[in-house]
Design an enzyme around this catalytic site. Structure first.
Site, PDB file in Angstrom:
ATOM      1  N   ASN A   1      15.879  60.310  93.242  1.00 30.07           N
ATOM      2  CA  ASN A   1      15.069  61.429  93.475  1.00 30.07           C
ATOM      3  C   ASN A   1      16.256  61.872  92.489  1.00 30.07           C
ATOM      4  O   ASN A   1      16.792  62.897  91.753  1.00 30.07           O
ATOM      5  CB  ASN A   1      14.998  62.188  94.297  1.00 30.07           C
ATOM      6  CG  ASN A   1      14.459  64.192  94.137  1.00 30.07           C
ATOM      7  OD1 ASN A   1      13.700  63.735  92.917  1.00 30.07           O
ATOM      8  ND2 ASN A   1      14.254  64.126  94.917  1.00 30.07           N
TER       9      ASN A   1
ATOM     10  N   ARG B   1      11.098  58.726  93.842  1.00 31.80           N
ATOM     11  CA  ARG B   1      10.144  60.195  93.805  1.00 31.80           C
ATOM     12  C   ARG B   1       9.517  60.073  92.467  1.00 31.80           C
ATOM     13  O   ARG B   1      10.191  60.541  91.235  1.00 31.80           O
ATOM     14  CB  ARG B   1      10.751  61.459  94.778  1.00 31.80           C
ATOM     15  CG  ARG B   1      10.071  62.458  94.447  1.00 31.80           C
ATOM     16  CD  ARG B   1      10.793  63.662  95.219  1.00 31.80           C
ATOM     17  NE  ARG B   1       9.805  64.446  95.632  1.00 31.80           N
ATOM     18  CZ  ARG B   1      10.537  65.564  96.833  1.00 31.80           C
ATOM     19  NH1 ARG B   1      11.426  65.458  96.611  1.00 31.80           N
ATOM     20  NH2 ARG B   1       9.399  66.647  97.474  1.00 31.80           N
TER      21      ARG B   1
ATOM     22  N   HIS C   1       4.060  68.083  98.200  1.00 31.89           N
ATOM     23  CA  HIS C   1       5.200  67.721  99.079  1.00 31.89           C
ATOM     24  C   HIS C   1       4.820  66.963  99.819  1.00 31.89           C
ATOM     25  O   HIS C   1       3.902  66.694 101.403  1.00 31.89           O
ATOM     26  CB  HIS C   1       5.842  69.572  99.698  1.00 31.89           C
ATOM     27  CG  HIS C   1       6.589  70.282  99.252  1.00 31.89           C
ATOM     28  ND1 HIS C   1       5.847  71.802  99.137  1.00 31.89           N
ATOM     29  CD2 HIS C   1       7.806  70.194  98.811  1.00 31.89           C
ATOM     30  CE1 HIS C   1       6.916  71.774  98.286  1.00 31.89           C
ATOM     31  NE2 HIS C   1       8.086  71.735  98.092  1.00 31.89           N
TER      32      HIS C   1
ATOM     33  N   ARG D   1       9.719  81.017  92.020  1.00 31.67           N
ATOM     34  CA  ARG D   1       8.510  80.407  92.001  1.00 31.67           C
ATOM     35  C   ARG D   1       7.451  81.812  92.183  1.00 31.67           C
ATOM     36  O   ARG D   1       7.401  81.834  94.034  1.00 31.67           O
ATOM     37  CB  ARG D   1       7.645  79.554  92.117  1.00 31.67           C
ATOM     38  CG  ARG D   1       7.922  78.449  90.746  1.00 31.67           C
ATOM     39  CD  ARG D   1       7.894  76.940  91.154  1.00 31.67           C
ATOM     40  NE  ARG D   1       9.046  75.821  92.532  1.00 31.67           N
ATOM     41  CZ  ARG D   1       8.852  75.555  93.569  1.00 31.67           C
ATOM     42  NH1 ARG D   1       7.654  74.774  93.259  1.00 31.67           N
ATOM     43  NH2 ARG D   1       9.598  74.766  93.745  1.00 31.67           N
TER      44      ARG D   1
ATOM     45  N   GLU E   1      12.161  62.478 103.257  1.00 26.59           N
ATOM     46  CA  GLU E   1      11.665  61.708 101.965  1.00 26.59           C
ATOM     47  C   GLU E   1      12.169  60.580 101.729  1.00 26.59           C
ATOM     48  O   GLU E   1      11.236  60.230 101.375  1.00 26.59           O
ATOM     49  CB  GLU E   1      10.963  63.368 101.247  1.00 26.59           C
ATOM     50  CG  GLU E   1      10.256  64.830 101.456  1.00 26.59           C
ATOM     51  CD  GLU E   1      10.262  65.617 100.738  1.00 26.59           C
ATOM     52  OE1 GLU E   1      12.127  66.611 100.724  1.00 26.59           O
ATOM     53  OE2 GLU E   1       9.856  66.614  99.318  1.00 26.59           O
TER      54      GLU E   1
END
Ligand code: AMP
Length: 407
Positions: free
Chosen positions: A11, A95, A183, A243, A381
Protein backbone atom coordinates in the site's frame (compact mmCIF):
# COMPACT_ATOMS: atom_id res chain seq x y z
CA UNK A 1 2.01 -25.33 -2.16
CA UNK A 2 4.34 -25.44 0.85
CA UNK A 3 3.67 -23.66 4.13
CA UNK A 4 6.25 -21.03 3.26
CA UNK A 5 4.54 -19.79 0.14
CA UNK A 6 3.71 -16.13 0.63
CA UNK A 7 1.77 -13.21 -0.79
CA UNK A 8 3.16 -9.68 -0.43
CA UNK A 9 0.66 -6.81 -0.07
CA UNK A 10 1.78 -3.25 -0.83
CA UNK A 11 0.00 0.00 0.00
CA UNK A 12 2.10 2.88 -1.31
CA UNK A 13 1.33 6.53 -0.49
CA UNK A 14 3.17 9.79 -1.08
CA UNK A 15 5.50 9.51 1.91
CA UNK A 16 5.20 5.89 2.98
CA UNK A 17 5.15 2.36 1.62
CA UNK A 18 3.27 -0.09 3.85
CA UNK A 19 3.69 -3.80 3.29
CA UNK A 20 2.42 -7.05 4.74
CA UNK A 21 3.47 -10.63 4.12
CA UNK A 22 0.92 -13.44 4.34
CA UNK A 23 1.73 -17.13 4.39
CA UNK A 24 -0.57 -19.39 2.39
CA UNK A 25 -1.78 -22.17 4.65
CA UNK A 26 -4.01 -25.15 3.88
CA UNK A 27 -7.15 -24.52 1.81
CA UNK A 28 -6.01 -21.07 0.82
CA UNK A 29 -6.11 -19.67 4.37
CA UNK A 30 -3.88 -16.62 4.73
CA UNK A 31 -1.90 -15.80 7.89
CA UNK A 32 -0.22 -12.48 8.42
CA UNK A 33 3.49 -13.04 9.09
CA UNK A 34 5.06 -9.60 8.71
CA UNK A 35 3.73 -6.07 8.87
CA UNK A 36 6.04 -3.21 7.99
CA UNK A 37 6.44 0.19 6.49
CA UNK A 38 8.99 2.53 5.11
CA UNK A 39 7.85 6.00 6.10
CA UNK A 40 9.34 9.48 6.08
CA UNK A 41 10.23 9.11 2.38
CA UNK A 42 11.96 12.32 1.29
CA UNK A 43 12.22 13.58 4.88
CA UNK A 44 13.33 11.05 7.54
CA UNK A 45 13.20 7.60 5.96
CA UNK A 46 12.67 4.80 8.44
CA UNK A 47 12.01 1.11 7.93
CA UNK A 48 10.00 -0.61 10.64
CA UNK A 49 8.62 -4.11 10.64
CA UNK A 50 7.17 -6.57 13.10
CA UNK A 51 6.31 -10.26 13.04
CA UNK A 52 3.01 -12.10 13.49
CA UNK A 53 2.99 -11.62 17.25
CA UNK A 54 4.04 -7.97 17.06
CA UNK A 55 7.68 -8.87 17.75
CA UNK A 56 10.03 -6.23 16.27
CA UNK A 57 11.95 -7.39 13.17
CA UNK A 58 13.48 -4.15 11.96
CA UNK A 59 13.77 -0.49 12.93
CA UNK A 60 16.27 1.38 10.78
CA UNK A 61 16.75 5.02 9.87
CA UNK A 62 18.22 6.06 6.51
CA UNK A 63 19.74 9.32 5.27
CA UNK A 64 17.24 11.39 3.29
CA UNK A 65 19.23 11.07 0.03
CA UNK A 66 19.22 7.24 0.29
CA UNK A 67 15.44 7.11 -0.09
CA UNK A 68 14.21 10.13 -2.04
CA UNK A 69 11.06 8.55 -3.48
CA UNK A 70 8.65 5.59 -3.48
CA UNK A 71 10.65 3.39 -5.93
CA UNK A 72 13.75 3.77 -3.75
CA UNK A 73 11.71 2.87 -0.65
CA UNK A 74 10.32 -0.12 -2.47
CA UNK A 75 13.80 -1.25 -3.43
CA UNK A 76 15.20 -1.01 0.12
CA UNK A 77 12.15 -2.71 1.67
CA UNK A 78 12.28 -5.36 -1.07
CA UNK A 79 15.96 -6.07 -0.43
CA UNK A 80 15.29 -6.39 3.28
CA UNK A 81 12.47 -8.86 2.63
CA UNK A 82 14.44 -10.90 0.09
CA UNK A 83 17.96 -10.87 1.47
CA UNK A 84 17.39 -10.77 5.23
CA UNK A 85 13.99 -12.32 5.86
CA UNK A 86 14.24 -14.61 2.82
CA UNK A 87 10.75 -13.82 1.57
CA UNK A 88 10.16 -14.67 -2.08
CA UNK A 89 6.47 -14.05 -2.64
CA UNK A 90 4.45 -15.98 -5.19
CA UNK A 91 2.59 -12.80 -6.06
CA UNK A 92 2.21 -9.17 -5.02
CA UNK A 93 -1.12 -7.47 -4.37
CA UNK A 94 -1.35 -3.68 -4.55
CA UNK A 95 -3.84 -1.21 -3.22
CA UNK A 96 -4.71 1.13 -6.09
CA UNK A 97 -7.03 3.96 -5.24
CA UNK A 98 -8.65 4.40 -8.64
CA UNK A 99 -9.95 1.81 -11.06
CA UNK A 100 -11.88 4.46 -13.00
CA UNK A 101 -15.19 3.58 -14.61
CA UNK A 102 -13.93 0.29 -16.04
CA UNK A 103 -12.35 -1.83 -13.29
CA UNK A 104 -15.10 -3.54 -11.31
CA UNK A 105 -12.84 -6.10 -9.69
CA UNK A 106 -9.15 -6.78 -9.01
CA UNK A 107 -7.01 -7.50 -12.06
CA UNK A 108 -3.76 -9.23 -12.90
CA UNK A 109 -1.29 -6.55 -13.95
CA UNK A 110 0.58 -6.32 -17.23
CA UNK A 111 1.95 -3.34 -19.16
CA UNK A 112 -1.45 -2.77 -20.78
CA UNK A 113 -3.20 -2.58 -17.39
CA UNK A 114 -0.58 -0.12 -16.10
CA UNK A 115 -1.17 2.09 -19.15
CA UNK A 116 -4.93 2.02 -18.50
CA UNK A 117 -4.45 2.82 -14.80
CA UNK A 118 -2.13 5.65 -15.78
CA UNK A 119 -5.15 7.32 -17.42
CA UNK A 120 -6.79 7.69 -14.01
CA UNK A 121 -3.93 9.72 -12.53
CA UNK A 122 -5.85 13.00 -13.13
CA UNK A 123 -8.78 11.52 -11.16
CA UNK A 124 -6.56 10.88 -8.10
CA UNK A 125 -3.37 12.91 -8.58
CA UNK A 126 -2.28 12.62 -4.94
CA UNK A 127 -2.57 8.84 -4.73
CA UNK A 128 -2.61 7.07 -8.08
CA UNK A 129 1.00 7.92 -9.13
CA UNK A 130 2.34 6.58 -5.81
CA UNK A 131 0.22 3.42 -6.10
CA UNK A 132 1.59 2.79 -9.60
CA UNK A 133 5.25 3.47 -8.77
CA UNK A 134 5.98 0.12 -7.02
CA UNK A 135 3.95 -1.74 -9.66
CA UNK A 136 6.17 -0.30 -12.36
CA UNK A 137 9.40 -1.00 -10.53
CA UNK A 138 8.42 -4.64 -9.82
CA UNK A 139 7.31 -5.04 -13.44
CA UNK A 140 10.74 -3.79 -14.56
CA UNK A 141 12.83 -5.78 -12.09
CA UNK A 142 10.79 -8.97 -11.67
CA UNK A 143 8.72 -9.27 -14.86
CA UNK A 144 7.70 -12.87 -14.10
CA UNK A 145 6.29 -12.07 -10.63
CA UNK A 146 2.48 -11.93 -10.83
CA UNK A 147 1.02 -8.65 -9.57
CA UNK A 148 -2.60 -7.84 -8.81
CA UNK A 149 -4.22 -4.40 -8.53
CA UNK A 150 -7.09 -4.05 -6.02
CA UNK A 151 -9.14 -0.86 -6.24
CA UNK A 152 -10.81 1.35 -3.65
CA UNK A 153 -13.44 2.22 -6.23
CA UNK A 154 -14.29 -1.28 -7.50
CA UNK A 155 -16.79 -2.27 -4.78
CA UNK A 156 -18.93 0.76 -5.65
CA UNK A 157 -19.21 0.03 -9.35
CA UNK A 158 -22.50 -1.68 -8.53
CA UNK A 159 -24.07 1.80 -8.09
CA UNK A 160 -27.00 2.58 -10.34
CA UNK A 161 -26.97 5.65 -12.60
CA UNK A 162 -28.60 7.91 -9.99
CA UNK A 163 -25.80 7.24 -7.50
CA UNK A 164 -23.12 7.49 -10.20
CA UNK A 165 -24.02 10.90 -11.68
CA UNK A 166 -23.63 14.53 -10.79
CA UNK A 167 -26.08 17.03 -12.25
CA UNK A 168 -23.55 18.34 -14.74
CA UNK A 169 -23.40 18.02 -18.53
CA UNK A 170 -23.17 14.44 -19.69
CA UNK A 171 -19.83 14.90 -21.43
CA UNK A 172 -18.10 15.26 -18.05
CA UNK A 173 -19.62 11.97 -16.86
CA UNK A 174 -18.35 10.33 -20.04
CA UNK A 175 -14.88 11.75 -19.29
CA UNK A 176 -14.97 10.12 -15.85
CA UNK A 177 -16.37 12.84 -13.59
CA UNK A 178 -18.55 10.46 -11.60
CA UNK A 179 -19.47 9.62 -8.04
CA UNK A 180 -17.08 6.70 -7.54
CA UNK A 181 -16.94 6.22 -3.80
CA UNK A 182 -13.83 4.94 -1.98
CA UNK A 183 -12.80 2.68 0.95
CA UNK A 184 -14.18 -0.13 -1.21
CA UNK A 185 -11.73 -2.76 0.06
CA UNK A 186 -12.83 -2.06 3.61
CA UNK A 187 -16.52 -2.29 2.69
CA UNK A 188 -15.93 -5.46 0.72
CA UNK A 189 -14.19 -7.01 3.73
CA UNK A 190 -17.18 -6.09 5.95
CA UNK A 191 -19.59 -7.44 3.34
CA UNK A 192 -17.70 -10.75 3.26
CA UNK A 193 -17.30 -10.99 7.05
CA UNK A 194 -20.79 -10.06 8.20
CA UNK A 195 -22.46 -13.30 7.06
CA UNK A 196 -20.35 -15.10 9.70
CA UNK A 197 -21.38 -12.63 12.40
CA UNK A 198 -25.02 -12.03 11.54
CA UNK A 199 -26.13 -14.40 8.78
CA UNK A 200 -29.79 -13.38 8.99
CA UNK A 201 -29.24 -9.74 8.22
CA UNK A 202 -25.97 -9.70 6.25
CA UNK A 203 -27.82 -9.59 2.94
CA UNK A 204 -30.37 -6.98 4.03
CA UNK A 205 -30.17 -3.17 4.11
CA UNK A 206 -27.27 -1.80 6.08
CA UNK A 207 -25.09 1.22 6.57
CA UNK A 208 -21.39 0.69 7.17
CA UNK A 209 -19.52 3.62 8.71
CA UNK A 210 -15.78 3.50 7.98
CA UNK A 211 -14.56 6.06 10.52
CA UNK A 212 -10.79 6.46 10.38
CA UNK A 213 -8.52 9.35 9.48
CA UNK A 214 -10.34 9.06 6.16
CA UNK A 215 -14.06 8.54 6.75
CA UNK A 216 -17.03 7.57 4.65
CA UNK A 217 -20.26 5.64 4.87
CA UNK A 218 -21.67 3.07 2.49
CA UNK A 219 -25.24 1.91 1.97
CA UNK A 220 -25.31 -1.82 1.17
CA UNK A 221 -28.10 -4.04 0.00
CA UNK A 222 -27.63 -7.75 -0.64
CA UNK A 223 -23.96 -7.32 0.27
CA UNK A 224 -23.46 -4.81 -2.56
CA UNK A 225 -22.81 -1.08 -2.44
CA UNK A 226 -25.73 1.05 -3.59
CA UNK A 227 -24.63 4.49 -2.34
CA UNK A 228 -21.64 6.16 -0.71
CA UNK A 229 -20.95 9.49 0.97
CA UNK A 230 -17.79 9.87 -1.10
CA UNK A 231 -17.89 10.85 -4.74
CA UNK A 232 -15.48 11.93 -7.45
CA UNK A 233 -12.65 12.20 -4.94
CA UNK A 234 -12.12 11.16 -1.34
CA UNK A 235 -12.90 14.75 -0.25
CA UNK A 236 -16.68 14.50 -0.14
CA UNK A 237 -19.08 13.28 2.51
CA UNK A 238 -18.08 13.08 6.17
CA UNK A 239 -15.55 15.44 7.77
CA UNK A 240 -12.21 13.65 8.14
CA UNK A 241 -8.91 14.14 9.94
CA UNK A 242 -7.77 16.87 7.56
CA UNK A 243 -10.46 16.92 4.80
CA UNK A 244 -13.66 18.92 5.11
CA UNK A 245 -16.17 16.44 3.74
CA UNK A 246 -19.23 17.90 2.05
CA UNK A 247 -18.53 21.50 1.06
CA UNK A 248 -20.47 23.93 -1.10
CA UNK A 249 -18.39 24.31 -4.32
CA UNK A 250 -19.02 28.04 -3.83
CA UNK A 251 -16.47 27.93 -1.00
CA UNK A 252 -13.84 26.77 -3.49
CA UNK A 253 -14.82 29.64 -5.84
CA UNK A 254 -14.48 32.05 -2.92
CA UNK A 255 -10.99 30.76 -2.10
CA UNK A 256 -9.93 31.28 -5.71
CA UNK A 257 -11.65 34.59 -6.44
CA UNK A 258 -11.34 36.35 -3.09
CA UNK A 259 -8.27 34.73 -1.58
CA UNK A 260 -6.30 34.43 -4.80
CA UNK A 261 -5.52 30.77 -4.15
CA UNK A 262 -4.17 28.66 -7.01
CA UNK A 263 -5.60 25.20 -7.82
CA UNK A 264 -2.57 23.60 -6.14
CA UNK A 265 -3.06 25.73 -3.00
CA UNK A 266 -6.76 24.88 -2.83
CA UNK A 267 -5.95 21.19 -3.24
CA UNK A 268 -3.40 21.31 -0.47
CA UNK A 269 -5.82 23.22 1.76
CA UNK A 270 -8.68 20.76 1.20
CA UNK A 271 -6.57 17.64 1.73
CA UNK A 272 -4.38 18.85 4.59
CA UNK A 273 -5.80 21.79 6.54
CA UNK A 274 -9.52 21.18 6.95
CA UNK A 275 -11.68 18.57 8.68
CA UNK A 276 -11.20 17.89 12.39
CA UNK A 277 -7.83 19.63 12.26
CA UNK A 278 -9.12 22.80 10.64
CA UNK A 279 -12.29 23.01 12.71
CA UNK A 280 -10.64 22.30 16.07
CA UNK A 281 -7.33 24.06 15.51
CA UNK A 282 -6.09 21.35 17.91
CA UNK A 283 -5.50 18.08 16.04
CA UNK A 284 -6.61 15.77 13.26
CA UNK A 285 -6.43 12.85 15.71
CA UNK A 286 -9.66 11.82 17.41
CA UNK A 287 -7.85 10.61 20.53
CA UNK A 288 -6.32 14.07 21.05
CA UNK A 289 -9.64 15.77 20.43
CA UNK A 290 -11.37 13.53 22.95
CA UNK A 291 -8.67 14.35 25.51
CA UNK A 292 -8.78 18.09 24.85
CA UNK A 293 -10.67 20.63 26.98
CA UNK A 294 -10.64 23.18 24.12
CA UNK A 295 -14.23 24.12 23.14
CA UNK A 296 -13.26 23.98 19.46
CA UNK A 297 -12.16 20.34 19.89
CA UNK A 298 -15.65 19.69 21.27
CA UNK A 299 -17.18 21.51 18.28
CA UNK A 300 -15.15 19.35 15.87
CA UNK A 301 -16.34 16.14 17.56
CA UNK A 302 -19.95 17.41 17.65
CA UNK A 303 -19.73 18.24 13.94
CA UNK A 304 -18.28 14.80 13.11
CA UNK A 305 -21.10 13.04 14.97
CA UNK A 306 -23.78 15.35 13.54
CA UNK A 307 -22.64 14.76 9.96
CA UNK A 308 -22.60 10.99 10.49
CA UNK A 309 -26.21 11.27 11.67
CA UNK A 310 -27.19 13.39 8.65
CA UNK A 311 -25.49 10.98 6.26
CA UNK A 312 -27.21 8.01 7.91
CA UNK A 313 -30.55 9.65 7.16
CA UNK A 314 -29.53 10.14 3.54
CA UNK A 315 -28.30 6.56 3.14
CA UNK A 316 -31.36 5.12 4.92
CA UNK A 317 -33.46 7.01 2.35
CA UNK A 318 -31.38 5.51 -0.47
CA UNK A 319 -32.03 2.05 1.02
CA UNK A 320 -35.69 2.84 1.80
CA UNK A 321 -35.19 1.48 5.29
CA UNK A 322 -32.47 0.09 7.47
CA UNK A 323 -31.82 -3.37 8.95
CA UNK A 324 -28.34 -2.94 10.48
CA UNK A 325 -25.59 -0.43 11.21
CA UNK A 326 -21.87 -1.30 11.32
CA UNK A 327 -18.93 0.65 12.75
CA UNK A 328 -15.41 0.06 11.46
CA UNK A 329 -11.89 1.61 11.09
CA UNK A 330 -9.78 3.40 13.73
CA UNK A 331 -12.47 5.55 15.34
CA UNK A 332 -15.35 3.16 14.67
CA UNK A 333 -13.50 0.21 16.18
CA UNK A 334 -11.93 1.97 19.15
CA UNK A 335 -13.94 4.95 20.33
CA UNK A 336 -16.85 3.78 22.49
CA UNK A 337 -17.80 7.40 23.15
CA UNK A 338 -18.10 8.34 19.46
CA UNK A 339 -20.14 5.17 18.84
CA UNK A 340 -22.43 6.04 21.76
CA UNK A 341 -22.96 9.54 20.43
CA UNK A 342 -23.62 8.34 16.88
CA UNK A 343 -26.08 5.76 18.23
CA UNK A 344 -27.88 8.58 20.04
CA UNK A 345 -28.17 10.41 16.72
CA UNK A 346 -29.70 7.28 15.21
CA UNK A 347 -32.24 6.89 18.01
CA UNK A 348 -35.09 8.10 15.77
CA UNK A 349 -34.36 5.16 13.45
CA UNK A 350 -34.85 2.75 16.35
CA UNK A 351 -31.24 2.22 17.45
CA UNK A 352 -30.81 1.41 21.15
CA UNK A 353 -27.25 0.89 22.34
CA UNK A 354 -26.15 -1.46 25.10
CA UNK A 355 -23.70 0.72 27.04
CA UNK A 356 -21.84 -2.19 28.63
CA UNK A 357 -21.38 -4.09 25.35
CA UNK A 358 -20.29 -0.85 23.69
CA UNK A 359 -17.71 -0.18 26.39
CA UNK A 360 -16.39 -3.74 25.89
CA UNK A 361 -16.12 -3.17 22.09
CA UNK A 362 -18.28 -6.27 21.59
CA UNK A 363 -19.24 -7.45 18.12
CA UNK A 364 -22.88 -6.51 18.71
CA UNK A 365 -23.33 -3.37 20.78
CA UNK A 366 -27.08 -2.83 20.47
CA UNK A 367 -29.66 -4.00 23.02
CA UNK A 368 -31.70 -7.09 22.14
CA UNK A 369 -34.78 -4.87 21.71
CA UNK A 370 -33.03 -2.39 19.40
CA UNK A 371 -35.04 -2.13 16.16
CA UNK A 372 -31.75 -1.93 14.32
CA UNK A 373 -28.83 -4.12 15.44
CA UNK A 374 -25.50 -2.32 15.62
CA UNK A 375 -22.17 -4.07 15.12
CA UNK A 376 -18.47 -3.30 15.48
CA UNK A 377 -16.43 -5.16 12.86
CA UNK A 378 -12.67 -4.51 12.64
CA UNK A 379 -11.78 -4.03 8.99
CA UNK A 380 -8.81 -5.61 7.20
CA UNK A 381 -8.17 -4.10 3.78
CA UNK A 382 -4.77 -5.80 3.45
CA UNK A 383 -6.23 -9.26 4.02
CA UNK A 384 -8.83 -8.48 1.36
CA UNK A 385 -6.00 -7.60 -1.07
CA UNK A 386 -4.10 -10.77 -0.17
CA UNK A 387 -7.23 -12.88 -0.73
CA UNK A 388 -7.90 -11.29 -4.11
CA UNK A 389 -4.27 -11.75 -5.11
CA UNK A 390 -4.27 -15.42 -4.16
CA UNK A 391 -7.61 -15.97 -5.93
CA UNK A 392 -6.32 -14.42 -9.18
CA UNK A 393 -3.08 -16.34 -8.86
CA UNK A 394 -4.94 -19.65 -8.45
CA UNK A 395 -7.38 -18.73 -11.18
CA UNK A 396 -4.54 -17.90 -13.57
CA UNK A 397 -2.86 -21.20 -12.67
CA UNK A 398 -6.02 -23.26 -13.21
CA UNK A 399 -6.62 -21.49 -16.52
CA UNK A 400 -3.06 -22.36 -17.56
CA UNK A 401 -3.65 -25.94 -16.47
CA UNK A 402 -6.85 -26.05 -18.51
CA UNK A 403 -5.16 -24.70 -21.61
CA UNK A 404 -2.26 -27.14 -21.16
CA UNK A 405 -4.77 -30.00 -21.05
CA UNK A 406 -6.54 -28.65 -24.12
CA UNK A 407 -3.35 -28.17 -26.16
P1 AMP B 1 -7.41 4.69 10.76
O1 AMP B 1 -7.21 5.71 9.67
O2 AMP B 1 -8.49 3.71 10.47
O3 AMP B 1 -6.14 4.07 11.27
O4 AMP B 1 -7.98 5.54 12.02
C1 AMP B 1 -7.23 6.58 12.61
C2 AMP B 1 -8.14 7.37 13.55
O5 AMP B 1 -8.65 6.49 14.58
C3 AMP B 1 -7.44 8.53 14.26
O6 AMP B 1 -8.28 9.67 14.25
C4 AMP B 1 -7.30 8.01 15.67
O7 AMP B 1 -7.31 9.06 16.59
C5 AMP B 1 -8.55 7.18 15.82
N1 AMP B 1 -8.44 6.26 16.93
C6 AMP B 1 -7.65 5.17 17.06
N2 AMP B 1 -7.80 4.62 18.29
C7 AMP B 1 -8.71 5.39 18.96
C8 AMP B 1 -9.29 5.36 20.26
N3 AMP B 1 -8.97 4.42 21.16
N4 AMP B 1 -10.19 6.33 20.59
C9 AMP B 1 -10.51 7.30 19.71
N5 AMP B 1 -10.00 7.37 18.45
C10 AMP B 1 -9.11 6.43 18.09
Amino acid sequence: MTAMDTILVINAGSSSVKFQVYSIEGEGKLCRQIKGQMDGIGSRPRLRASGAGGDPLADRAYPIEAIPDVPAAMQVAGEWLRDEVRIHPLAVGHRVVHGGPEFERPVLIDHGVVARLERFVPLAPLHQPHNLAPIRSILANFPALPQVACFDTAFHRSHGPLADHYAIPHQLHAEGVRRYGFHGLSYEYISKTLPQIAPDIAKRRMIVAHLGSGASMCAMKGGQSVESTMGFTALDGLPMGTRPGQLDPGVVLYLIAEKGMSAAKVQDFLYRDCGLKGLSGVSNDMRELEASADPRAKLAIDYFVYRIGLSAGMLAAALQGLDAFVFTAGIGENSASIRARVAEQLGWLGVALDAAENARHSRQISRPNSLIPVYVVPTDEELMIAQHTLALLMNGKSQNARSERVS
